[in-house]
Enzyme design. Structure first.
Site, PDB file in Angstrom:
ATOM      1  N   GLU A 161       0.805  -1.197  -0.128  1.00 23.42           N
ATOM      2  CA  GLU A 161       0.070  -0.089   0.081  1.00 23.42           C
ATOM      3  C   GLU A 161       0.796   1.221   0.017  1.00 23.42           C
ATOM      4  OE1 GLU A 161      -3.761  -1.183   2.714  1.00 23.42           O
ATOM      5  OE2 GLU A 161      -2.309   0.037   3.587  1.00 23.42           O
ATOM      6  N   ASN A 201     -12.700  -5.065  10.882  1.00 18.00           N
ATOM      7  CA  ASN A 201     -12.631  -5.994  12.104  1.00 18.00           C
ATOM      8  C   ASN A 201     -13.810  -6.523  12.430  1.00 18.00           C
ATOM      9  OD1 ASN A 201      -9.656  -5.596  12.504  1.00 18.00           O
ATOM     10  ND2 ASN A 201      -9.899  -3.605  13.576  1.00 18.00           N
ATOM     11  N   ARG A 250     -15.273  -8.355  14.592  1.00 18.44           N
ATOM     12  CA  ARG A 250     -15.530  -8.656  16.204  1.00 18.44           C
ATOM     13  C   ARG A 250     -15.592  -7.425  16.852  1.00 18.44           C
ATOM     14  NH1 ARG A 250      -9.772  -7.711  15.435  1.00 18.44           N
ATOM     15  NH2 ARG A 250      -9.546  -5.665  16.633  1.00 18.44           N
TER      16      ARG A 250
HETATM   17  P1  ADP Z   1      -3.279  -4.695  12.122  1.00 19.64           P
HETATM   18  O1  ADP Z   1      -4.634  -5.256  11.672  1.00 19.64           O
HETATM   19  O2  ADP Z   1      -2.054  -5.156  12.270  1.00 19.64           O
HETATM   20  O3  ADP Z   1      -3.577  -3.847  13.423  1.00 19.64           O
HETATM   21  P2  ADP Z   1      -3.905  -2.346  10.409  1.00 19.64           P
HETATM   22  O4  ADP Z   1      -4.012  -2.639   8.795  1.00 19.64           O
HETATM   23  O5  ADP Z   1      -5.303  -2.372  11.057  1.00 19.64           O
HETATM   24  O6  ADP Z   1      -3.050  -3.536  10.857  1.00 19.64           O
HETATM   25  O7  ADP Z   1      -2.843  -1.109  10.457  1.00 19.64           O
HETATM   26  C1  ADP Z   1      -2.742  -0.612  12.026  1.00 19.64           C
HETATM   27  C2  ADP Z   1      -1.951   0.642  11.967  1.00 19.64           C
HETATM   28  O8  ADP Z   1      -0.647   0.725  10.851  1.00 19.64           O
HETATM   29  C3  ADP Z   1      -2.873   1.610  11.395  1.00 19.64           C
HETATM   30  O9  ADP Z   1      -3.776   2.256  12.539  1.00 19.64           O
HETATM   31  C4  ADP Z   1      -1.767   2.757  11.165  1.00 19.64           C
HETATM   32  O10 ADP Z   1      -1.050   3.326  12.065  1.00 19.64           O
HETATM   33  C5  ADP Z   1      -0.884   1.999  10.337  1.00 19.64           C
HETATM   34  N1  ADP Z   1      -1.112   1.837   9.019  1.00 19.64           N
HETATM   35  C6  ADP Z   1      -1.975   0.917   8.185  1.00 19.64           C
HETATM   36  N2  ADP Z   1      -1.681   1.003   6.993  1.00 19.64           N
HETATM   37  C7  ADP Z   1      -0.893   2.291   6.696  1.00 19.64           C
HETATM   38  C8  ADP Z   1      -0.678   2.916   5.507  1.00 19.64           C
HETATM   39  N3  ADP Z   1      -1.100   2.497   4.555  1.00 19.64           N
HETATM   40  N4  ADP Z   1      -0.026   3.995   5.731  1.00 19.64           N
HETATM   41  C9  ADP Z   1       0.455   4.538   7.005  1.00 19.64           C
HETATM   42  N5  ADP Z   1      -0.009   3.767   7.962  1.00 19.64           N
HETATM   43  C10 ADP Z   1      -0.670   2.672   7.846  1.00 19.64           C
END
Ligand code: ADP
Length: 445
Positions: A200, A290, A292
């Protein structure tokens, strides 16, 4: 309505579900590992069964033993809480094939949305903006480099099965991309037995804003507005609040509508959360759904007056949502802090041990969701969260003043906790101004 529900979880969230069941007049059946034997919260359930040894892989992740306990306990439904088996589609399917309702979405929707890369595709189909990135999983280094150059560095390598911030790597050029792909895939294989990764665009200094949704099995979907969870450490949330500060109403409404659209098109039911990143220009991008109940759900409960656990149970029993979108209002402001048994002076290492002294704050506007008590022993086996302190007031400034006061009153003796860090955070000017992003804690503290 169900007469008996088994709770396939432990600690804070097990107690939260036990309490909801009690108020609904439903009997609760708890399960516990040897490490949790004798825990006080288990006495508040109607029955409790031991399901194995302390390691989660030998107890809370043991589907057979949980199903056996459900059959012995003669329950009609299982609430999975969060973590452990909560987002395991196979577990949901096994429950239902044993004629026990899984209090969560259909397993097919869980499967499709649990894979982040396929969730991105579903979001795009529902016209929900996603972060620019790969269409499928990365198969080779050279096409990954081509893609990264097309969307522009920096990029974020993410595990499709990821969770808890694991399997993520920022890459700022072709060299770090190649190394990052390998490291992320290895980490993902180890943590999730799935080495699939995708890319991404790395959104610089974004805010994390998520929308709480609730859907029944009759096609009714509502949202309970948003939560701002930008205050994180290593992609793990520390503080959550609602409504999101300094975000125009029109943006919040668009995000909430997008979340409802996504849930409808995925055939999703029960409670869920659509997570978005918001950039400096207030453009938002879906990152994951999510499937859940989340740790931070009380924040939405406080501002909306809706009990999400009770709604989860009602919806799973096939009831129609009684909530109407136009009646779900944001009432005041709520904020939650996670109190973890971790040592902030030693890289946040877990700090297990006996709680020798516990003073819980009280007074107006305060809610304490926790299973711990004086002399409770925090073990080394599970996540380190020992409780959640939640404040609800008429305005954000009042809620923050109450939280500062509550954190000053709070005392946990015998173990190290994140309380000192939280006190500093609530004294921070930028945070008080609602001016932080997901990298703020690491940059500032
Ligand atoms: P997980 O399921 O491991 O928690 P997430 O996809 O929910 O992963 O992302 C967790 C955190 O990672 C987000 O809250 C943000 O802080 C950071 N993050 C995720 N994707 C991006 C992105 N494309 N750019 C910048 N930060 C990101």
């Amino acid at each position: 309505m169900f007469q008996r529900i088994l709770i396939a979880n432990r600690g804070e969230i097990a107690l939260r579900v036990i309490r909801a069941c009690r108020e609904l007049g439903i009997e609760s059946v708890a399960v516990f590992s040897e490490a949790d034997r004798g825990a006080h919260y288990l006495k508040l359930a109607d029955e409790a069964y031991c399901i194995g040894n302390a390691p989660a892989s030998e107890s809370y992740l043991q589907i057979n033993r949980i199903i056996s306990a459900a059959e012995i306990g003669n329950v009609q439904a299982i609430h999975p809480g969060y973590g452990f088996l909560a987002e395991n589609a196979h577990f949901a399917e096994v429950c239902r094939s044993c004629n026990i309702e899984f209090i969560g979405p259909p397993h097919k929707a869980m499967e499709e949305l649990g894979d982040k890369n396929s969730a991105r595709r579903i979001a795009a189909d529902a016209k929900v903006p996603t972060v620019p990135g790969s269409e499928g999983l990365i198969t080779d280094d050279s096409s990954a480099a081509e893609l990264a150059n097309r969307i522009g560095y920096p990029v974020l390598i993410k595990a499709t099965a990821g969770g808890g911030g694991k399997g993520m790597r920022v890459a700022r050029n072709d060299i770090s991309l190649k190394a990052g792909l390998k490291a992320a895939a290895q980490e993902a294989e180890k943590a999730f037995s799935n080495a699939g990764v995708y890319i991404e665009k790395y959104v610089e200094r974004p805010r994390h804003v998520e929308v709480q949704v609730l859907a029944d099995t009759h096609g009714n979907v509502v949202h309970l507005w948003e939560r701002d969870c930008s205050l994180q450490r290593r992609h793990q949330k520390l503080v959550e609040e609602s409504p999101a500060p300094n975000l125009p109403l029109s943006v919040r409404q668009e995000m909430c509508k997008a979340a409802v659209r996504l849930v409808k098109s995925a055939g999703y039911t029960n409670a869920g959360t659509c997570e978005f990143l918001v950039d400096k220009d207030h453009k938002f991008y879906f990152i994951e759904l999510n499937a859940r109940i989340q740790v931070e759900h009380p924040v939405s409960e406080e501002i909306s007056g809706v009990d999400l656990i009770k709604e989860q149970i009602r919806v799973a029993a096939g009831e129609h949502l009684k909530l109407k979108q136009r009646n779900i209002k944001v009432n005041g402001a709520a904020v939650e802090v996670r109190i973890n048994a971790e040592d902030p002076d030693n890289d946040f290492r877990p700090s297990p041990g006996r709680i020798t002294d516990l003073r819980i704050p009280g007074g107006g506007g305060i809610r304490w969701d926790s299973h711990v008590h004086q002399d409770y022993v925090v073990g080394p086996y599970y996540d380190s969260m020992i409780g959640k302190l939640i404040v609800h007031r008429d305005t954000r400034a009042d809620a923050f003043a109450t939280m500062r006061r509550a954190l000053a009153e709070m005392h946990v003796g015998g173990i190290k906790t994140t309380i000192p860090l939280l006190r500093r955070i609530f004294d921070d000017a930028a945070f008080n101004d609602g001016n932080v992003d997901t990298t703020y804690v690491e940059r500032t503290f």
